[in-house]
Design a protein around this motif. Sequence first.
Motif, PDB file in Angstrom:
ATOM      1  N   LYS A  42       8.079   1.616  -5.554  1.00 44.36           N
ATOM      2  CA  LYS A  42       7.235   0.522  -5.096  1.00 44.36           C
ATOM      3  C   LYS A  42       5.783   0.954  -5.295  1.00 44.36           C
ATOM      4  CE  LYS A  42      10.592  -1.136  -1.768  1.00 44.36           C
ATOM      5  NZ  LYS A  42      10.891  -2.339  -2.505  1.00 44.36           N
ATOM      6  N   VAL A  43       5.022   0.115  -5.992  1.00 39.71           N
ATOM      7  CA  VAL A  43       3.612   0.402  -6.264  1.00 39.71           C
ATOM      8  C   VAL A  43       2.801  -0.692  -5.603  1.00 39.71           C
ATOM      9  CG1 VAL A  43       1.863   0.823  -8.012  1.00 39.71           C
ATOM     10  CG2 VAL A  43       4.254   1.424  -8.478  1.00 39.71           C
ATOM     11  N   LEU A  51      -4.382  -4.317  -7.887  1.00 36.37           N
ATOM     12  CA  LEU A  51      -2.966  -4.139  -8.214  1.00 36.37           C
ATOM     13  C   LEU A  51      -2.608  -4.910  -9.484  1.00 36.37           C
ATOM     14  CD1 LEU A  51      -0.249  -2.900  -7.335  1.00 36.37           C
ATOM     15  CD2 LEU A  51       0.122  -4.963  -5.953  1.00 36.37           C
ATOM     16  N   ILE A  52      -3.118  -6.119  -9.621  1.00 34.74           N
ATOM     17  CA  ILE A  52      -2.873  -6.917 -10.828  1.00 34.74           C
ATOM     18  C   ILE A  52      -3.418  -6.190 -12.054  1.00 34.74           C
ATOM     19  CG2 ILE A  52      -3.519  -9.045 -12.041  1.00 34.74           C
ATOM     20  CD1 ILE A  52      -3.400 -10.438  -9.255  1.00 34.74           C
ATOM     21  N   GLU A  63       2.991 -12.285 -11.435  1.00 35.49           N
ATOM     22  CA  GLU A  63       4.059 -13.055 -10.787  1.00 35.49           C
ATOM     23  C   GLU A  63       5.178 -12.150 -10.260  1.00 35.49           C
ATOM     24  OE1 GLU A  63       1.738 -15.460 -13.497  1.00 35.49           O
ATOM     25  OE2 GLU A  63       2.987 -13.752 -14.006  1.00 35.49           O
ATOM     26  N   TRP A  64       5.215 -10.919 -10.715  1.00 37.33           N
ATOM     27  CA  TRP A  64       6.247  -9.974 -10.291  1.00 37.33           C
ATOM     28  C   TRP A  64       5.890  -9.240  -9.005  1.00 37.33           C
ATOM     29  CZ3 TRP A  64       6.944  -7.445 -15.757  1.00 37.33           C
ATOM     30  CH2 TRP A  64       7.522  -8.386 -16.621  1.00 37.33           C
ATOM     31  N   ILE A  65       4.699  -9.470  -8.494  1.00 39.76           N
ATOM     32  CA  ILE A  65       4.295  -8.816  -7.243  1.00 39.76           C
ATOM     33  C   ILE A  65       5.079  -9.432  -6.088  1.00 39.76           C
ATOM     34  CG2 ILE A  65       2.406  -8.476  -5.598  1.00 39.76           C
ATOM     35  CD1 ILE A  65       0.504  -8.391  -8.023  1.00 39.76           C
ATOM     36  N   SER A  73       1.922  -5.665  -0.202  1.00 35.99           N
ATOM     37  CA  SER A  73       2.405  -6.274  -1.434  1.00 35.99           C
ATOM     38  C   SER A  73       2.549  -5.199  -2.496  1.00 35.99           C
ATOM     39  CB  SER A  73       1.444  -7.364  -1.889  1.00 35.99           C
ATOM     40  OG  SER A  73       1.355  -8.366  -0.891  1.00 35.99           O
ATOM     41  N   HIS A  74       3.541  -5.388  -3.396  1.00 38.67           N
ATOM     42  CA  HIS A  74       3.846  -4.318  -4.337  1.00 38.67           C
ATOM     43  C   HIS A  74       4.650  -4.825  -5.533  1.00 38.67           C
ATOM     44  CE1 HIS A  74       7.345  -4.664  -1.702  1.00 38.67           C
ATOM     45  NE2 HIS A  74       8.050  -4.301  -2.754  1.00 38.67           N
ATOM     46  N   PHE A  75       4.612  -4.022  -6.598  1.00 35.10           N
ATOM     47  CA  PHE A  75       5.530  -4.164  -7.717  1.00 35.10           C
ATOM     48  C   PHE A  75       6.727  -3.271  -7.422  1.00 35.10           C
ATOM     49  CE2 PHE A  75       1.562  -4.961 -10.196  1.00 35.10           C
ATOM     50  CZ  PHE A  75       1.929  -6.121 -10.851  1.00 35.10           C
ATOM     51  N   ASP A  76       7.910  -3.682  -7.890  1.00 32.62           N
ATOM     52  CA  ASP A  76       9.084  -2.809  -7.886  1.00 32.62           C
ATOM     53  C   ASP A  76       9.317  -2.359  -9.322  1.00 32.62           C
ATOM     54  OD1 ASP A  76       9.743  -2.924  -5.182  1.00 32.62           O
ATOM     55  OD2 ASP A  76      11.032  -4.664  -5.430  1.00 32.62           O
TER      56      ASP A  76
END
Length: 101
Positions: A42-43, A51-52, A63-65, A73-76
């Motif tokens: 998780k980032v 983050l974007i 859109e993947w956040i 909030s994070h990216f997987d």
Amino acid sequence: MAFGITRQHVNEWKRRIDQGEIAFLTHYWYDERFPKAKTVTKVGCKDINKLIRWGEQYGLKKEWIHHRKEGYSHFDLLGDVEKQILKQEGLWESSRFFNNF
């Protein structure tokens, strides 16, 4: 379902996010939708625009956040994308999760 991390790991990840850093949290993971994935990273970052921008350099779409009301909030990251990004970030070799890969 997450495995291999402690509350302390999660709290440290949240602390770094709260300070505006790009923060990484890797753990063992199982989800039947992704049977080949053994880990997830998780980032996250408090500053969504930061983050974007971070994700864009790796081809990740905003859109993947996973947007979280509590502010984490994070990216997987999974599979080959996870490996590629962690290597580029200099985190692959130092992670205890990937010794057997």
